[in-house]
Write an enzyme that holds these catalytic residues in place. Structure first.
Site, PDB file in Angstrom:
ATOM      1  N   CYS A 276       0.825  -1.215   0.000  1.00  0.00           N
ATOM      2  CA  CYS A 276       0.000   0.000   0.000  1.00  0.00           C
ATOM      3  C   CYS A 276       0.853   1.256   0.000  1.00  0.00           C
ATOM      4  O   CYS A 276       0.386   2.318   0.418  1.00  0.00           O
ATOM      5  CB  CYS A 276      -0.914   0.023   1.209  1.00  0.00           C
ATOM      6  SG  CYS A 276      -2.228  -1.182   1.107  1.00  0.00           S
ATOM      7  N   GLY A 277       2.092   1.154  -0.417  1.00  0.00           N
ATOM      8  CA  GLY A 277       2.917   2.352  -0.525  1.00  0.00           C
ATOM      9  C   GLY A 277       3.799   2.595   0.684  1.00  0.00           C
ATOM     10  O   GLY A 277       4.406   3.659   0.802  1.00  0.00           O
ATOM     11  N   ASP A 293       9.748  -1.358   7.433  1.00  0.00           N
ATOM     12  CA  ASP A 293       8.729  -2.371   7.739  1.00  0.00           C
ATOM     13  C   ASP A 293       8.392  -2.526   9.224  1.00  0.00           C
ATOM     14  O   ASP A 293       7.239  -2.711   9.557  1.00  0.00           O
ATOM     15  CB  ASP A 293       9.164  -3.729   7.172  1.00  0.00           C
ATOM     16  CG  ASP A 293       8.024  -4.725   7.053  1.00  0.00           C
ATOM     17  OD1 ASP A 293       6.904  -4.315   6.689  1.00  0.00           O
ATOM     18  OD2 ASP A 293       8.235  -5.916   7.331  1.00  0.00           O
ATOM     19  N   ASN A 388       3.863 -10.472  -6.133  1.00  0.00           N
ATOM     20  CA  ASN A 388       4.520 -10.298  -4.829  1.00  0.00           C
ATOM     21  C   ASN A 388       6.021 -10.598  -4.935  1.00  0.00           C
ATOM     22  O   ASN A 388       6.668 -10.912  -3.937  1.00  0.00           O
ATOM     23  CB  ASN A 388       3.847 -11.205  -3.780  1.00  0.00           C
ATOM     24  CG  ASN A 388       4.272 -10.868  -2.356  1.00  0.00           C
ATOM     25  OD1 ASN A 388       4.511  -9.699  -2.031  1.00  0.00           O
ATOM     26  ND2 ASN A 388       4.366 -11.878  -1.502  1.00  0.00           N
TER      27      ASN A 388
HETATM   28  C1  SPV Z   1       4.506  -7.735   4.304  1.00  0.00           C
HETATM   29  O1  SPV Z   1       3.825  -8.485   3.576  1.00  0.00           O
HETATM   30  O2  SPV Z   1       3.997  -6.937   5.106  1.00  0.00           O
HETATM   31  C2  SPV Z   1       5.963  -7.766   4.215  1.00  0.00           C
HETATM   32  C3  SPV Z   1       6.575  -8.914   3.593  1.00  0.00           C
HETATM   33  O3  SPV Z   1       6.614  -6.904   4.711  1.00  0.00           O
HETATM   34  S1  SPV Z   1       6.420 -10.322   4.573  1.00  0.00           S
HETATM   35  O4  SPV Z   1       7.746 -10.691   4.987  1.00  0.00           O
HETATM   36  O5  SPV Z   1       5.818 -11.334   3.731  1.00  0.00           O
HETATM   37  O6  SPV Z   1       5.598 -10.022   5.724  1.00  0.00           O
HETATM   38 MN    MN Z   2       5.420  -5.775   6.129  1.00  0.00          MN
END
Ligand code: SPV
Ligand code: MN
Length: 623
Positions: A276-277, A293, A388
């Site tokens: 979502c940006g 993240d 993805n």
């Molecule tokens: C997410 O999907 O929010 C990510 C990648 O940052 S994961 O490692 O798949 O969670």
């Molecule tokens: Mn994430």
């Protein structure tokens, strides 16, 4: 002194150098976890790595030698593929192991601890036969800081171990700083039986189980990093509980620095559901990135401060192009360490959808050999690269890494942003009336139209509490209360903003991708009381003149009043419908703080009053 039986198990599978590294940690909990993993998974051998450049280079080479990664033409680049049915986090098989006498919020996916352990241990039994077990030590948050959480990862995937070297700070020395009995997180992962293409063959037996009573996560028959890289979303679930016990916050948020007037830098954190940006906001050109993240928040000297939990980025590659995402595009096109995941590879070059170049019509991708127009094993039409598909890089390779990115005390937080993928309801940017209004009406009311980052249908509107819903490991009400309380502990509470980059009118997006940079500048001014706002029922809106000036100054663009009106019109029926949906959710959350329903009620009243006075769609010029 190590227990004799444990010492025998370890020595049987590892050479003297590995044993010495483990032994030097003098930590019985570490010895036991590794020995138990060996007995369960029966690897051919076990290698223990420390923080040395030599060990880290060896891991990377292992990933190449065993075929999990393939070298690409540009120096330092490799490509990795997960199996066709292993392209995203899989919520259905991701569960908390709950002891019989404990009740966990019914909205969380869970199973009985004893039954779950029996099941997953069955899948782990002999899962590493013939393979090497890698034992790694890493650290969540900057090392040697009050935020640090040491982590032990045991895996049979050199790709997972290599990814962790890019994504996290090395933690072997961090373990030495801690004493026996200190809390640490541990992760056991096995990709399980591999098919000819080196991907997990038994994905029907994929499981990701959180044994939070032991600070342990177990993951099997999967390779996709969101299911396997222990320190990412698996650790987040453990960290949310630890934060609850200790009075801080663990959030699914980026951290970035926004440059304000006269050399000022103001830090923002932001929660956005996957795709979502979020990452592109974190790395906006002209601003600085701390993390994209995961963030931990603590109050230090009465200030809200946040650290990046990670040291790298596992980012979505689709639509990353030179024009919209110049910072990361540069990294992806130049020598340096990059793992490309589930892209299209042809003659040593990676390609992805939306990269701004023509893609080859054949190559290797997430389905194996790819030809344009081909279908996958389930009959679905193949994309050249998976939606993805991802890249994994170190943040320090980005030109705009913030200079405080590794500060053990983190950065001071000026504003917190919540944003979802919302085609028809919320304005592009608004500020909440206060912390509680923001936590409730923006964070706890976050919805997003689903994307390819999790398995399932796309484009369905889903509730996603603080974008942390997938990772929540405690009751919703308590988690919201912790967020509400946290703001009150600081001398100055960060401002709270809601953003929506995906608003449409007549089926067309109302904003360009880089407009978020202008919203950021406006929020920066608001943090310092340097821009006015208009009070709307849902929050405080920017004034047209301020946005016009910001577009002119930073983009040399003429932002028209018509654009402003289209973007910032309060869509009352849609906002009321959203309140109805959210209210329904919280009526079913037994421990929801009273302020949640009160805030919804007050917001509904403001919207209805405006509707009675001015109709369904009210231009900001009329407020
Ligand atoms: C997410 O999907 O929010 C990510 C990648 O940052 S994961 O490692 O798949 O969670
Ligand atoms: Mn994430």
């Amino acid at each position: 002194m190590m227990d004799e039986k444990i010492s025998a198990v370890l020595k049987n599978k590892m050479d003297d150098a590995s044993f010495a590294k483990l032994n030097a940690l003098n930590n019985a909990d570490v010895f036991t976890f590794v020995a138990d993993a060996i007995e369960l998974c029966t690897p051919a051998k076990v290698v223990v790595c420390d923080d040395s450049a030599e060990d880290i280079a060896w891991i990377r080479q292992q990933a190449i030698d065993n075929g999990e990664e393939v070298k690409l033409n540009i120096e330092g680049h490799t490509v990795h593929f997960d199996g066709y049915s292993d392209q995203a986090r899989e919520k259905g098989v991701t569960k908390y192991l709950v002891p019989a006498d404990v009740e966990l919020d019914k909205k969380l996916n869970q199973t009985d601890r004893d039954e779950g352990l029996a099941e997953i241990n069955g899948f782990f039994t002999g899962a590493m036969a013939g393979k090497t077990m890698y034992v790694r030590f890493l650290c969540l948050g900057p090392c040697n800081s009050q935020f640090s959480i040491p982590c032990l990862q045991v895996t049979d995937s050199a790709y997972v171990a290599h990814s962790e070297d890019l994504l996290y700070r090395a933690g072997y020395e961090e373990f030495k700083r801690h004493s026996q009995g200190d809390e640490f997180f541990k992760f056991l992962h096995s990709a399980g039986r591999l098919g000819d293409d080196n991907t997990s063959a038994d994905t029907d037996k994929k499981r990701v189980y959180m044994d939070y009573t032991q600070n342990t996560v177990l993951s099997v028959n999967t390779q996709y990093a969101g299911n396997t890289v222990g320190l990412k979303k698996l650790a987040l679930r453990l960290a949310i509980r630890k934060a609850d016990r200790e009075g801080w916050l663990a959030e699914h948020m980026f951290i970035m620095g926004c440059n304000g007037p006269a050399g000022r830098v103001t830090y923002f954190t932001g929660a956005f559901p996957s795709a979502c940006g979020k990452t592109s906001t974190a790395m906006l050109p002209g601003e600085t990135i701390v993390g994209d993240d995961l963030a931990y928040f603590k109050i230090i000297d009465e200030q809200v401060r946040a650290v990046n939990v990670e040291d790298g980025i596992f980012g979505i590659i689709a639509d990353v192009n030179a024009k919209d995402d110049p910072v990361i595009f540069d990294v992806l096109k130049n020598p340096g360490e990059v793992i490309f995941g589930n892209v299209l590879a042809k003659d040593g070059t990676p390609y992805w959808m939306g990269m701004g170049e023509e893609l080859p019509t054949e190559g290797t991708n997430y389905a194996g050999d790819y030809k344009q127009g081909a279908t996958g094993p389930d009959g679905a039409k193949l994309n050249p690269s998976h939606k993805n598909a991802r890249y994994t890089v170190k943040i320090r390779d980005l030109a705009n890494r913030d200079e405080l990115a590794d500060d053990p005390n983190g950065v001071p937080v000026g504003g917190v942003i919540y944003g979802g993928r919302d085609s028809d309801t919320c304005v592009p940017v608004q500020q909440s009336f206060d912390w509680a209004h923001g936590v409730v009406s923006m964070g706890a009311s976050l919805e997003s139209e689903t994307t390819a980052a999790t398995i399932g249908a796309e484009g369905v509107r889903k509730f996603n509490l603080m974008s942390n819903m997938d990772f929540l490991s405690m009751s919703l009400g308590k988690y919201i209360q912790n967020n509400l309380d946290f703001g009150g502990k600081a001398a100055k509470t960060p401002l709270v903003f809601g953003t929506n980059y995906f608003l449409k009118k007549d089926g067309e997006f109302l904003n360009g991708k880089l407009d978020k940079g202008i919203w950021m500048k406006w929020m920066e001014l608001r943090v310092h009381g340097e821009a006015d706002a208009i009070t709307a029922p849902t929050g405080m809106l920017p004034k047209y003149e301020d946005l016009r000036d910001l577009f002119k100054t930073y983009r040399d663009a003429d932002y028209t009043q018509q654009q402003y009106v289209d973007q910032f019109t309060i869509r009352i029926p849609e906002n009321l419908a959203k309140l109805d949906r959210i209210e329904k959710i919280y009526q079913d959350v037994a421990d929801a703080p009273a302020v949640v329903l009160e805030t919804i009620k007050a917001q509904r009243q403001r919207l209805e009053e405006l509707q009675a006075a001015k109709g369904d769609y009210v231009s900001p010029m009329e407020l």
